[in-house]
Enzyme design. Structure first.
Site, PDB file in Angstrom:
ATOM      1  N   ARG A 230       0.860  -1.184   0.000  1.00 47.84           N
ATOM      2  CA  ARG A 230       0.000   0.000   0.000  1.00 47.84           C
ATOM      3  C   ARG A 230       0.898   1.236   0.000  1.00 47.84           C
ATOM      4  O   ARG A 230       2.004   1.214   0.557  1.00 47.84           O
ATOM      5  CB  ARG A 230      -0.889   0.037   1.257  1.00 47.84           C
ATOM      6  CG  ARG A 230      -2.080  -0.905   1.209  1.00 47.84           C
ATOM      7  CD  ARG A 230      -3.139  -0.477   0.192  1.00 47.84           C
ATOM      8  NE  ARG A 230      -4.315  -1.319   0.226  1.00 47.84           N
ATOM      9  CZ  ARG A 230      -4.572  -2.297  -0.651  1.00 47.84           C
ATOM     10  NH1 ARG A 230      -3.728  -2.572  -1.626  1.00 47.84           N
ATOM     11  NH2 ARG A 230      -5.697  -2.992  -0.560  1.00 47.84           N
ATOM     12  N   HIS A 278      -1.543   0.573  -9.655  1.00 49.17           N
ATOM     13  CA  HIS A 278      -2.286  -0.322  -8.751  1.00 49.17           C
ATOM     14  C   HIS A 278      -2.947  -1.475  -9.530  1.00 49.17           C
ATOM     15  O   HIS A 278      -4.169  -1.680  -9.456  1.00 49.17           O
ATOM     16  CB  HIS A 278      -3.326   0.455  -7.936  1.00 49.17           C
ATOM     17  CG  HIS A 278      -3.736  -0.280  -6.682  1.00 49.17           C
ATOM     18  ND1 HIS A 278      -4.025   0.338  -5.497  1.00 49.17           N
ATOM     19  CD2 HIS A 278      -3.900  -1.610  -6.423  1.00 49.17           C
ATOM     20  CE1 HIS A 278      -4.364  -0.559  -4.579  1.00 49.17           C
ATOM     21  NE2 HIS A 278      -4.285  -1.759  -5.131  1.00 49.17           N
TER      22      HIS A 278
HETATM   23  P1  NDP Z   1      -2.141 -11.719   4.410  1.00 44.98           P
HETATM   24  O1  NDP Z   1      -2.980 -11.189   5.495  1.00 44.98           O
HETATM   25  O2  NDP Z   1      -2.422 -13.090   3.894  1.00 44.98           O
HETATM   26  O3  NDP Z   1      -0.603 -11.689   4.849  1.00 44.98           O
HETATM   27  C1  NDP Z   1      -0.067 -10.626   5.525  1.00 44.98           C
HETATM   28  C2  NDP Z   1       1.341 -10.971   5.989  1.00 44.98           C
HETATM   29  O4  NDP Z   1       1.918  -9.805   6.604  1.00 44.98           O
HETATM   30  C3  NDP Z   1       1.350 -12.076   7.048  1.00 44.98           C
HETATM   31  O5  NDP Z   1       2.465 -12.923   6.851  1.00 44.98           O
HETATM   32  C4  NDP Z   1       1.505 -11.287   8.353  1.00 44.98           C
HETATM   33  O6  NDP Z   1       2.153 -11.983   9.397  1.00 44.98           O
HETATM   34  C5  NDP Z   1       2.392 -10.156   7.887  1.00 44.98           C
HETATM   35  N1  NDP Z   1       2.297  -9.025   8.816  1.00 44.98           N
HETATM   36  C6  NDP Z   1       1.212  -8.295   9.155  1.00 44.98           C
HETATM   37  N2  NDP Z   1       1.527  -7.354  10.069  1.00 44.98           N
HETATM   38  C7  NDP Z   1       2.840  -7.505  10.312  1.00 44.98           C
HETATM   39  C8  NDP Z   1       3.763  -6.844  11.164  1.00 44.98           C
HETATM   40  N3  NDP Z   1       3.384  -5.838  11.966  1.00 44.98           N
HETATM   41  N4  NDP Z   1       5.045  -7.256  11.167  1.00 44.98           N
HETATM   42  C9  NDP Z   1       5.436  -8.290  10.387  1.00 44.98           C
HETATM   43  N5  NDP Z   1       4.623  -8.954   9.544  1.00 44.98           N
HETATM   44  C10 NDP Z   1       3.339  -8.572   9.522  1.00 44.98           C
HETATM   45  O7  NDP Z   1      -2.210 -10.662   3.220  1.00 44.98           O
HETATM   46  P2  NDP Z   1      -2.087 -10.931   1.649  1.00 44.98           P
HETATM   47  O8  NDP Z   1      -0.817 -11.659   1.396  1.00 44.98           O
HETATM   48  O9  NDP Z   1      -3.343 -11.487   1.100  1.00 44.98           O
HETATM   49  O10 NDP Z   1      -1.999  -9.418   1.097  1.00 44.98           O
HETATM   50  C11 NDP Z   1      -0.988  -8.534   1.533  1.00 44.98           C
HETATM   51  C12 NDP Z   1      -1.290  -7.130   1.053  1.00 44.98           C
HETATM   52  O11 NDP Z   1      -1.058  -7.006  -0.340  1.00 44.98           O
HETATM   53  C13 NDP Z   1      -2.745  -6.661   1.181  1.00 44.98           C
HETATM   54  O12 NDP Z   1      -3.070  -6.316   2.505  1.00 44.98           O
HETATM   55  C14 NDP Z   1      -2.784  -5.480   0.245  1.00 44.98           C
HETATM   56  O13 NDP Z   1      -2.371  -4.309   0.942  1.00 44.98           O
HETATM   57  C15 NDP Z   1      -1.730  -5.844  -0.811  1.00 44.98           C
HETATM   58  N6  NDP Z   1      -2.361  -6.125  -2.110  1.00 44.98           N
HETATM   59  C16 NDP Z   1      -2.008  -5.346  -3.184  1.00 44.98           C
HETATM   60  C17 NDP Z   1      -2.536  -5.590  -4.436  1.00 44.98           C
HETATM   61  C18 NDP Z   1      -2.092  -4.797  -5.615  1.00 44.98           C
HETATM   62  O14 NDP Z   1      -2.588  -5.026  -6.726  1.00 44.98           O
HETATM   63  N7  NDP Z   1      -1.168  -3.889  -5.464  1.00 44.98           N
HETATM   64  C19 NDP Z   1      -3.511  -6.683  -4.649  1.00 44.98           C
HETATM   65  C20 NDP Z   1      -3.804  -7.439  -3.462  1.00 44.98           C
HETATM   66  C21 NDP Z   1      -3.245  -7.162  -2.242  1.00 44.98           C
HETATM   67  P3  NDP Z   1       1.517 -13.331  10.039  1.00 44.98           P
HETATM   68  O15 NDP Z   1       1.800 -14.410   9.017  1.00 44.98           O
HETATM   69  O16 NDP Z   1       2.269 -13.517  11.287  1.00 44.98           O
HETATM   70  O17 NDP Z   1       0.058 -13.064  10.224  1.00 44.98           O
HETATM   71  C1  OXD Z   2      -6.561  -5.604  -2.965  1.00 48.57           C
HETATM   72  C2  OXD Z   2      -6.089  -4.686  -4.004  1.00 48.57           C
HETATM   73  O1  OXD Z   2      -6.278  -5.383  -1.786  1.00 48.57           O
HETATM   74  O2  OXD Z   2      -6.496  -4.852  -5.182  1.00 48.57           O
HETATM   75  O3  OXD Z   2      -7.261  -6.592  -3.310  1.00 48.57           O
HETATM   76  O4  OXD Z   2      -5.273  -3.802  -3.717  1.00 48.57           O
END
Ligand code: NDP
Ligand code: OXD
Length: 315
Positions: A230, A278
């Site tokens: 993000r 994005h």
């Molecule tokens: P998940 O919730 O599956 O994974 C998030 C990961 O981040 C987990 O491993 C989690 O740790 C880790 N995490 C969260 N908070 C912390 C912290 N404070 N310190 C260390 N690690 C942390 O999310 P997704 O993989 O599905 O998606 C990730 C992000 O990708 C979304 O939230 C979105 O912002 C972005 N995104 C962007 C898109 C784009 O087109 N640009 C499309 C889709 C998503 P733990 O395993 O311990 O829970």
């Molecule tokens: C999502 C994105 O979070 O598209 O799904 O950014």
């Protein structure tokens, strides 16, 4: 059962698909039907970036199906009912797209394509600046080991890159291709190893602004940054500073503090920044609708669906 619907950018196709897939439900289109429908007793919603007034006349909404992987925007919504359960997309075809996006950025950096682009624009045939570096010597770190981060890690590891993921809690992999570390105390050592850093964290209180000058300084000099997480993960002026000093050699950015990126933003013309609007991983209609329909059916059976957001953690 009625479900209130608003997905920004939908031309009606998505709404129609949900209506076809959920024939026993009334799907109320917030945009066109909110003034002619009694919304008071509706208990569920399907949303992507709903307007500020979306929840105003539906105080009983207790389940919100997010048409997205990230839930930062819905969690920040001023009208979100306090106790509503949020269910988000998990992968739904986005992980593969994200793995391709990250691989593109990693190859761009590893094969020093930035130097080639500049040389070509000057019609210069420059061989001496380009060094042969093995993938095995190019360490990639991924912030986040979730639905997307782990598939990105697997894809990069299969291409010969040593990959390490950093997450909040401990994670055990079922193979030795990817290593994982966790917690704030492991972050410094992790960053020191990353020639390329990919941010796939959710945006939460704990992760806002994480990509700042302090973090950049802990990376090896000349590291490359890929941010499809993000925009608010990154301090944009700190990135410009790190690029100017050479601490960061370049960046592939998909998300920004302001989207669309304003026309006068310095990123647009920076020679070491690649911008995408994005689109790193888009929500695919068929896969996403399937997942949400399955979640709705699971909730209605009284079972627990996949993808429930922990509101206190913020993801
Ligand atoms: P998940 O919730 O599956 O994974 C998030 C990961 O981040 C987990 O491993 C989690 O740790 C880790 N995490 C969260 N908070 C912390 C912290 N404070 N310190 C260390 N690690 C942390 O999310 P997704 O993989 O599905 O998606 C990730 C992000 O990708 C979304 O939230 C979105 O912002 C972005 N995104 C962007 C898109 C784009 O087109 N640009 C499309 C889709 C998503 P733990 O395993 O311990 O829970
Ligand atoms: C999502 C994105 O979070 O598209 O799904 O950014």
């Amino acid at each position: 059962m009625s479900i209130l619907f608003y997905c920004e950018g939908d031309d009606g196709q998505l709404l129609q698909t949900f209506r076809q897939r959920l024939p026993g439900h009334v799907i109320v289109d917030w945009s066109s039907e909110r003034t002619t429908t009694d919304l008071h007793d509706i208990t569920a919603a399907i949303v992507w970036k709903p307007p500020a007034e979306f929840f105003d006349n539906s105080p009983r909404i207790c389940t919100v199906y997010a048409f997205s992987a990230g839930v930062d925007s819905i969690l920040q919504h001023p009208g979100l009912p306090e106790n509503a359960t949020i269910i988000r997309l998990r992968d739904a075809g986005m992980a593969q797209q994200m793995a391709e996006y990250a691989l593109y950025g990693v190859l761009h950096s590893h094969r020093q394509m930035g130097i080639q682009r500049v040389a070509q624009s000057r019609k210069q045939w420059i061989q001496d600046d380009v060094r042969a570096i093995f993938a095995a010597d190019t360490h990639v770190g991924i912030l986040g080991a979730g639905a997307l981060g782990l598939q990105v890690a697997e894809r990069l590891a299969l291409n010969g890159y040593p990959v390490c993921c950093w997450s909040r809690s401990a994670r055990t992999m079922d193979n030795d291709r990817v290593t994982c570390v966790h917690g704030q105390e492991a972050l410094g050592d992790f960053l020191q190893t990353c020639n390329i850093l990919v941010c796939l964290l959710p945006l939460t209180n704990a992760t806002t602004g994480i990509l700042d000058a302090t973090l950049f300084e802990q990376l090896p000099q000349g590291a490359f940054l890929i941010n499809p997480g993000r925009g608010a993960h990154m301090n944009e002026s700190d990135l410009l500073g790190a690029l100017a000093s050479g601490q960061i050699s370049g960046a592939l950015l998909d998300v920004f503090n302001t989207e669309p990126l304003p026309e006068n933003h310095p990123f647009w013309t920076h020679p070491a920044i690649i911008i995408t609007p994005h689109v790193a991983a888009q929500s695919l209609p068929v896969e996403s609708v399937n997942q949400i329909v399955k979640s709705i059916q699971t909730v209605e059976r009284g079972d627990v669906p996949d993808g429930i957001v922990d509101r206190s953690r913020g993801y």
